[in-house]
Design a protein around this motif. Structure first.
Motif, PDB file in Angstrom:
ATOM      1  N   ASN A 142      65.350  -8.106 -10.730  1.00 10.47           N
ATOM      2  CA  ASN A 142      64.297  -8.862 -11.425  1.00 10.47           C
ATOM      3  C   ASN A 142      64.608 -10.350 -11.484  1.00 10.47           C
ATOM      4  OD1 ASN A 142      62.702  -6.621 -11.918  1.00 10.47           O
ATOM      5  ND2 ASN A 142      63.673  -6.203 -13.890  1.00 10.47           N
ATOM      6  N   GLU A 143      65.876 -10.688 -11.704  1.00  8.85           N
ATOM      7  CA  GLU A 143      66.267 -12.092 -11.845  1.00  8.85           C
ATOM      8  C   GLU A 143      66.116 -12.870 -10.537  1.00  8.85           C
ATOM      9  OE1 GLU A 143      68.549  -9.627 -14.790  1.00  8.85           O
ATOM     10  OE2 GLU A 143      68.208  -9.502 -12.648  1.00  8.85           O
ATOM     11  N   LEU A 144      66.025 -12.170  -9.425  1.00 13.04           N
ATOM     12  CA  LEU A 144      65.903 -12.825  -8.122  1.00 13.04           C
ATOM     13  C   LEU A 144      64.514 -12.626  -7.505  1.00 13.04           C
ATOM     14  CD1 LEU A 144      69.391 -11.834  -6.661  1.00 13.04           C
ATOM     15  CD2 LEU A 144      68.715 -14.007  -7.716  1.00 13.04           C
ATOM     16  N   ALA A 145      63.566 -12.213  -8.334  1.00 17.15           N
ATOM     17  CA  ALA A 145      62.228 -11.888  -7.827  1.00 17.15           C
ATOM     18  C   ALA A 145      61.551 -13.075  -7.160  1.00 17.15           C
ATOM     19  CB  ALA A 145      61.358 -11.355  -8.963  1.00 17.15           C
ATOM     20  N   SER A 146      61.782 -14.275  -7.648  1.00 13.68           N
ATOM     21  CA  SER A 146      61.116 -15.444  -7.060  1.00 13.68           C
ATOM     22  C   SER A 146      61.990 -16.170  -6.033  1.00 13.68           C
ATOM     23  CB  SER A 146      60.705 -16.420  -8.168  1.00 13.68           C
ATOM     24  OG  SER A 146      61.853 -16.899  -8.835  1.00 13.68           O
ATOM     25  N   ALA A 147      63.181 -15.683  -5.795  1.00 13.23           N
ATOM     26  CA  ALA A 147      64.094 -16.344  -4.853  1.00 13.23           C
ATOM     27  C   ALA A 147      63.706 -16.045  -3.408  1.00 13.23           C
ATOM     28  CB  ALA A 147      65.528 -15.886  -5.103  1.00 13.23           C
ATOM     29  N   THR A 148      63.905 -17.032  -2.550  1.00  7.44           N
ATOM     30  CA  THR A 148      63.756 -16.863  -1.116  1.00  7.44           C
ATOM     31  C   THR A 148      65.094 -16.411  -0.558  1.00  7.44           C
ATOM     32  OG1 THR A 148      62.073 -18.585  -0.980  1.00  7.44           O
ATOM     33  CG2 THR A 148      63.259 -18.058   1.048  1.00  7.44           C
ATOM     34  N   PHE A 149      65.068 -15.396   0.275  1.00  8.48           N
ATOM     35  CA  PHE A 149      66.297 -14.869   0.859  1.00  8.48           C
ATOM     36  C   PHE A 149      66.408 -15.279   2.323  1.00  8.48           C
ATOM     37  CE2 PHE A 149      66.305 -12.394  -2.869  1.00  8.48           C
ATOM     38  CZ  PHE A 149      67.565 -11.841  -3.025  1.00  8.48           C
ATOM     39  N   VAL A 150      67.602 -15.681   2.717  1.00 12.40           N
ATOM     40  CA  VAL A 150      67.909 -15.968   4.110  1.00 12.40           C
ATOM     41  C   VAL A 150      69.169 -15.185   4.458  1.00 12.40           C
ATOM     42  CG1 VAL A 150      68.533 -17.722   5.816  1.00 12.40           C
ATOM     43  CG2 VAL A 150      66.965 -18.301   3.942  1.00 12.40           C
ATOM     44  N   VAL A 151      69.080 -14.359   5.478  1.00 17.07           N
ATOM     45  CA  VAL A 151      70.266 -13.679   5.983  1.00 17.07           C
ATOM     46  C   VAL A 151      70.908 -14.632   6.977  1.00 17.07           C
ATOM     47  CG1 VAL A 151      71.163 -11.725   7.287  1.00 17.07           C
ATOM     48  CG2 VAL A 151      69.341 -11.375   5.612  1.00 17.07           C
ATOM     49  N   VAL A 152      72.103 -15.075   6.652  1.00 13.33           N
ATOM     50  CA  VAL A 152      72.839 -16.008   7.490  1.00 13.33           C
ATOM     51  C   VAL A 152      73.800 -15.189   8.346  1.00 13.33           C
ATOM     52  CG1 VAL A 152      74.392 -17.993   7.532  1.00 13.33           C
ATOM     53  CG2 VAL A 152      72.648 -17.795   5.733  1.00 13.33           C
ATOM     54  N   ILE A 153      73.590 -15.250   9.647  1.00 16.82           N
ATOM     55  CA  ILE A 153      74.413 -14.485  10.583  1.00 16.82           C
ATOM     56  C   ILE A 153      75.537 -15.394  11.046  1.00 16.82           C
ATOM     57  CG2 ILE A 153      74.468 -13.239  12.763  1.00 16.82           C
ATOM     58  CD1 ILE A 153      71.423 -12.808  12.382  1.00 16.82           C
ATOM     59  N   ASN A 154      76.750 -15.119  10.598  1.00 18.56           N
ATOM     60  CA  ASN A 154      77.904 -15.918  10.994  1.00 18.56           C
ATOM     61  C   ASN A 154      78.399 -15.413  12.340  1.00 18.56           C
ATOM     62  OD1 ASN A 154      80.002 -17.724  11.049  1.00 18.56           O
ATOM     63  ND2 ASN A 154      81.289 -16.549   9.671  1.00 18.56           N
ATOM     64  N   GLN A 155      78.310 -16.266  13.324  1.00 18.20           N
ATOM     65  CA  GLN A 155      78.716 -15.915  14.687  1.00 18.20           C
ATOM     66  C   GLN A 155      80.049 -16.584  14.973  1.00 18.20           C
ATOM     67  OE1 GLN A 155      75.745 -16.581  17.635  1.00 18.20           O
ATOM     68  NE2 GLN A 155      77.211 -16.559  19.301  1.00 18.20           N
ATOM     69  N   LYS A 156      81.107 -15.791  14.973  1.00 20.85           N
ATOM     70  CA  LYS A 156      82.445 -16.333  15.218  1.00 20.85           C
ATOM     71  C   LYS A 156      82.694 -16.570  16.695  1.00 20.85           C
ATOM     72  CE  LYS A 156      84.227 -14.133  11.100  1.00 20.85           C
ATOM     73  NZ  LYS A 156      85.050 -13.077  10.554  1.00 20.85           N
ATOM     74  N   SER A 157      82.145 -15.726  17.539  1.00 20.14           N
ATOM     75  CA  SER A 157      82.264 -15.913  18.986  1.00 20.14           C
ATOM     76  C   SER A 157      81.016 -15.339  19.644  1.00 20.14           C
ATOM     77  CB  SER A 157      83.508 -15.215  19.529  1.00 20.14           C
ATOM     78  OG  SER A 157      83.315 -13.813  19.541  1.00 20.14           O
ATOM     79  N   SER A 158      80.791 -15.724  20.871  1.00 13.84           N
ATOM     80  CA  SER A 158      79.591 -15.246  21.552  1.00 13.84           C
ATOM     81  C   SER A 158      79.819 -13.922  22.275  1.00 13.84           C
ATOM     82  CB  SER A 158      79.100 -16.298  22.544  1.00 13.84           C
ATOM     83  OG  SER A 158      80.112 -16.557  23.489  1.00 13.84           O
ATOM     84  N   THR A 159      81.059 -13.494  22.386  1.00 10.34           N
ATOM     85  CA  THR A 159      81.343 -12.301  23.182  1.00 10.34           C
ATOM     86  C   THR A 159      81.114 -10.998  22.436  1.00 10.34           C
ATOM     87  OG1 THR A 159      83.683 -12.446  22.577  1.00 10.34           O
ATOM     88  CG2 THR A 159      83.004 -13.503  24.642  1.00 10.34           C
ATOM     89  N   ASP A 160      81.352 -10.974  21.141  1.00 12.67           N
ATOM     90  CA  ASP A 160      81.237  -9.711  20.402  1.00 12.67           C
ATOM     91  C   ASP A 160      80.151  -9.750  19.333  1.00 12.67           C
ATOM     92  OD1 ASP A 160      82.539 -11.479  18.761  1.00 12.67           O
ATOM     93  OD2 ASP A 160      84.102 -10.094  18.128  1.00 12.67           O
ATOM     94  N   SER A 161      79.179 -10.622  19.478  1.00 15.49           N
ATOM     95  CA  SER A 161      78.143 -10.789  18.460  1.00 15.49           C
ATOM     96  C   SER A 161      76.960  -9.866  18.709  1.00 15.49           C
ATOM     97  CB  SER A 161      77.631 -12.234  18.467  1.00 15.49           C
ATOM     98  OG  SER A 161      78.648 -13.106  18.086  1.00 15.49           O
ATOM     99  N   MET A 162      76.450  -9.311  17.621  1.00  9.66           N
ATOM    100  CA  MET A 162      75.196  -8.557  17.687  1.00  9.66           C
ATOM    101  C   MET A 162      74.046  -9.549  17.694  1.00  9.66           C
ATOM    102  SD  MET A 162      75.886  -5.536  14.904  1.00  9.66           S
ATOM    103  CE  MET A 162      76.624  -6.604  13.669  1.00  9.66           C
ATOM    104  N   SER A 163      72.943  -9.171  18.294  1.00  2.00           N
ATOM    105  CA  SER A 163      71.761 -10.040  18.314  1.00  2.00           C
ATOM    106  C   SER A 163      71.123 -10.077  16.923  1.00  2.00           C
ATOM    107  CB  SER A 163      70.745  -9.535  19.335  1.00  2.00           C
ATOM    108  OG  SER A 163      70.162  -8.325  18.880  1.00  2.00           O
ATOM    109  N   ALA A 164      70.372 -11.134  16.679  1.00  2.00           N
ATOM    110  CA  ALA A 164      69.655 -11.248  15.407  1.00  2.00           C
ATOM    111  C   ALA A 164      68.673 -10.095  15.243  1.00  2.00           C
ATOM    112  CB  ALA A 164      68.937 -12.586  15.329  1.00  2.00           C
ATOM    113  N   ALA A 165      68.013  -9.699  16.326  1.00  2.00           N
ATOM    114  CA  ALA A 165      67.059  -8.586  16.258  1.00  2.00           C
ATOM    115  C   ALA A 165      67.762  -7.285  15.868  1.00  2.00           C
ATOM    116  CB  ALA A 165      66.361  -8.418  17.603  1.00  2.00           C
TER     117      ALA A 165
END
Length: 134
Positions: A67-90
């Protein structure tokens, strides 16, 4: 921490709290966001840790439904440490079932916290969302 940021002719001041991602400490998060108004939540996930996505799903969906976060905008921040083992955003969006959150838009932004790559894009997106919500 306080972060000052300018976008076009607007100036923004962010009060940022970095809450520990350790799942044993997540029960303490509530003590932070129940004591203040929260406009944005940046929920950080590791793009190379597919095994943790079930825990991340549960934690994120719990927060979205607070309830306390009902008006908050959420952003999922995908931390990409390297390009070789990263999952896609999709793939991450699918694993976290972001489309199953019917009443709230959850945006996704890929960054590299170590190098600072795309952090400016993230801040610009938050500022634009803040301007649009005024």
């Amino acid at each position: 921490e306080r972060i000052k940021y300018s976008l076009n002719s607007s100036r923004f001041l962010f009060h940022v709290f970095d809450l520990a991602g350790n799942h044993n400490l997540q029960s303490l998060w509530r003590h932070f966001y129940t004591q203040m108004r929260v406009d944005f939540v940046c929920y950080v996930v590791d793009s190379s840790d597919e095994a943790s996505m079930k825990r991340e799903f549960k934690s994120l969906h719990t927060m979205v439904n607070e309830n306390e976060l009902a008006s908050a905008t959420f952003v999922v921040v995908i931390n990409q440490k390297s390009s070789t083992d990263s999952m896609s955003a999709a793939h991450i969006k699918k694993m976290l079932q972001l489309d199953a959150i019917p009443y709230k838009q959850v945006d996704v932004c890929r960054v590299n916290a170590k190098s600072g790559g795309n952090l400016g894009v993230l801040l610009q997106g938050i500022c634009l969302a803040a301007q649009n919500s005024r």
